[in-house]
Design a protein around this motif. Sequence first.
Motif, PDB file in Angstrom:
ATOM      1  N   VAL A  63      37.464  31.654  41.905  1.00  0.00           N
ATOM      2  CA  VAL A  63      38.721  31.368  42.259  1.00  0.00           C
ATOM      3  C   VAL A  63      39.388  32.155  43.139  1.00  0.00           C
ATOM      4  CG1 VAL A  63      39.463  29.916  40.109  1.00  0.00           C
ATOM      5  CG2 VAL A  63      40.016  32.354  40.129  1.00  0.00           C
ATOM      6  N   GLY A  64      38.831  33.404  43.280  1.00  0.00           N
ATOM      7  CA  GLY A  64      39.374  34.321  44.433  1.00  0.00           C
ATOM      8  C   GLY A  64      38.476  35.371  44.782  1.00  0.00           C
ATOM      9  N   LEU A  65      38.483  35.930  45.964  1.00  0.00           N
ATOM     10  CA  LEU A  65      37.832  36.934  46.334  1.00  0.00           C
ATOM     11  C   LEU A  65      38.819  38.045  47.562  1.00  0.00           C
ATOM     12  CD1 LEU A  65      35.134  38.680  46.630  1.00  0.00           C
ATOM     13  CD2 LEU A  65      34.361  37.295  48.333  1.00  0.00           C
ATOM     14  N   GLU A  66      39.388  38.777  47.102  1.00  0.00           N
ATOM     15  CA  GLU A  66      40.101  39.714  47.648  1.00  0.00           C
ATOM     16  C   GLU A  66      39.996  41.067  47.696  1.00  0.00           C
ATOM     17  OE1 GLU A  66      44.309  39.118  46.467  1.00  0.00           O
ATOM     18  OE2 GLU A  66      44.159  36.715  46.459  1.00  0.00           O
ATOM     19  N   ASN A  67      39.826  41.712  48.666  1.00  0.00           N
ATOM     20  CA  ASN A  67      39.793  43.212  48.828  1.00  0.00           C
ATOM     21  C   ASN A  67      38.320  43.644  48.099  1.00  0.00           C
ATOM     22  OD1 ASN A  67      41.883  43.247  50.559  1.00  0.00           O
ATOM     23  ND2 ASN A  67      43.233  43.863  48.971  1.00  0.00           N
ATOM     24  N   GLY A  68      37.138  42.723  47.768  1.00  0.00           N
ATOM     25  CA  GLY A  68      36.233  43.140  47.158  1.00  0.00           C
ATOM     26  C   GLY A  68      36.057  42.833  45.694  1.00  0.00           C
ATOM     27  N   THR A  69      37.517  42.332  45.532  1.00  0.00           N
ATOM     28  CA  THR A  69      37.614  41.901  43.706  1.00  0.00           C
ATOM     29  C   THR A  69      37.271  40.348  43.489  1.00  0.00           C
ATOM     30  OG1 THR A  69      39.221  43.503  43.534  1.00  0.00           O
ATOM     31  CG2 THR A  69      39.026  41.922  41.908  1.00  0.00           C
ATOM     32  N   LEU A  70      36.257  40.041  42.951  1.00  0.00           N
ATOM     33  CA  LEU A  70      35.771  38.661  42.520  1.00  0.00           C
ATOM     34  C   LEU A  70      36.583  38.253  41.356  1.00  0.00           C
ATOM     35  CD1 LEU A  70      34.011  36.122  43.287  1.00  0.00           C
ATOM     36  CD2 LEU A  70      32.406  37.141  41.875  1.00  0.00           C
ATOM     37  N   ILE A  71      37.052  37.227  41.609  1.00  0.00           N
ATOM     38  CA  ILE A  71      37.990  36.494  40.263  1.00  0.00           C
ATOM     39  C   ILE A  71      37.262  35.348  39.917  1.00  0.00           C
ATOM     40  CG2 ILE A  71      40.291  35.674  39.556  1.00  0.00           C
ATOM     41  CD1 ILE A  71      41.703  37.348  41.459  1.00  0.00           C
ATOM     42  N   ILE A  72      36.546  35.257  38.592  1.00  0.00           N
ATOM     43  CA  ILE A  72      35.768  34.049  37.849  1.00  0.00           C
ATOM     44  C   ILE A  72      36.704  33.599  37.018  1.00  0.00           C
ATOM     45  CG2 ILE A  72      33.883  33.419  37.012  1.00  0.00           C
ATOM     46  CD1 ILE A  72      32.540  36.070  38.131  1.00  0.00           C
ATOM     47  N   ALA A  73      36.890  32.262  36.913  1.00  0.00           N
ATOM     48  CA  ALA A  73      37.811  31.497  35.943  1.00  0.00           C
ATOM     49  C   ALA A  73      36.699  30.760  34.971  1.00  0.00           C
ATOM     50  CB  ALA A  73      38.598  30.418  36.434  1.00  0.00           C
ATOM     51  N   VAL A  74      37.113  31.069  33.713  1.00  0.00           N
ATOM     52  CA  VAL A  74      36.166  30.686  32.505  1.00  0.00           C
ATOM     53  C   VAL A  74      37.059  29.695  31.599  1.00  0.00           C
ATOM     54  CG1 VAL A  74      34.549  32.290  32.795  1.00  0.00           C
ATOM     55  CG2 VAL A  74      36.146  32.501  31.117  1.00  0.00           C
ATOM     56  N   PRO A  75      36.353  28.681  31.021  1.00  0.00           N
ATOM     57  CA  PRO A  75      37.224  27.814  29.960  1.00  0.00           C
ATOM     58  C   PRO A  75      37.656  28.528  28.858  1.00  0.00           C
ATOM     59  CG  PRO A  75      35.221  26.985  29.935  1.00  0.00           C
ATOM     60  CD  PRO A  75      35.134  28.189  31.112  1.00  0.00           C
ATOM     61  N   SER A  76      36.976  29.485  28.234  1.00  0.00           N
ATOM     62  CA  SER A  76      37.402  30.192  26.706  1.00  0.00           C
ATOM     63  C   SER A  76      36.893  31.547  26.613  1.00  0.00           C
ATOM     64  CB  SER A  76      36.512  29.361  25.865  1.00  0.00           C
ATOM     65  OG  SER A  76      35.185  29.676  25.843  1.00  0.00           O
ATOM     66  N   ALA A  77      37.454  32.033  25.734  1.00  0.00           N
ATOM     67  CA  ALA A  77      37.236  33.491  25.259  1.00  0.00           C
ATOM     68  C   ALA A  77      35.852  33.765  25.198  1.00  0.00           C
ATOM     69  CB  ALA A  77      38.121  33.988  24.140  1.00  0.00           C
ATOM     70  N   ALA A  78      34.991  32.872  24.411  1.00  0.00           N
ATOM     71  CA  ALA A  78      33.743  33.081  24.446  1.00  0.00           C
ATOM     72  C   ALA A  78      32.959  33.197  25.901  1.00  0.00           C
ATOM     73  CB  ALA A  78      33.112  31.839  23.434  1.00  0.00           C
ATOM     74  N   HIS A  79      33.060  32.269  26.595  1.00  0.00           N
ATOM     75  CA  HIS A  79      32.699  32.473  27.925  1.00  0.00           C
ATOM     76  C   HIS A  79      32.889  33.561  28.644  1.00  0.00           C
ATOM     77  CE1 HIS A  79      32.215  28.062  27.629  1.00  0.00           C
ATOM     78  NE2 HIS A  79      30.964  28.327  28.363  1.00  0.00           N
ATOM     79  N   ALA A  80      34.182  34.095  28.517  1.00  0.00           N
ATOM     80  CA  ALA A  80      34.646  35.199  29.280  1.00  0.00           C
ATOM     81  C   ALA A  80      33.983  36.587  28.470  1.00  0.00           C
ATOM     82  CB  ALA A  80      36.012  35.480  28.983  1.00  0.00           C
TER      83      ALA A  80
END
Length: 167
Positions: A63-80
């Motif tokens: 969902v995002g890539l800003e200044n070298g920080t990749l942001i990944i969205a997941v559907p649940s805490a288990a996936h996270a």
Amino acid sequence: MALFYKKKGTSRRDRGEGKTAANWLGHDARRSRLLETAAQFNLIQGLIAQALQLPVGHACRVVGLENGTLIIAVPSAAHAAKIRQLTTTIHQLLVAKGQRVDEIRIKIQAGLRPAPITGVATPPVISQDLSDQARHALVDLQQATNNQELAETLARILEKHQAKRQS
């Protein structure tokens, strides 16, 4: 004198130009950057899906890539939790593929649905005929067992293979 003049030739709409979103996004420098970002996110998401195991990899969304920080969205805490365990693997993979990623952040989005899994086919079921020795062993086991469920299951197996032999 006519108030409206008919243009000679065909219009852009008639020629089929500008009908796709990619074509529309490619005409402007600002919009073309959006197209490049979407392609980069799609590439990173594909790399993550290929590298990780099937249910986890396909549940992630970039969902995002800003200044070298990749942001990944997941559907649940288990996936996270699973993705957090695999962040070093994901980081090494992305750096090896030429992506500049310094940090990976994970966001939990409850309404996120996993990506459709394509190209994964179930392996074909290969059925072999029973040899005479195997058939006799199953009959002996069926007659010797005290377990009624096991005896019924063995009877179904023998019937199935008997029907195959006759056809």
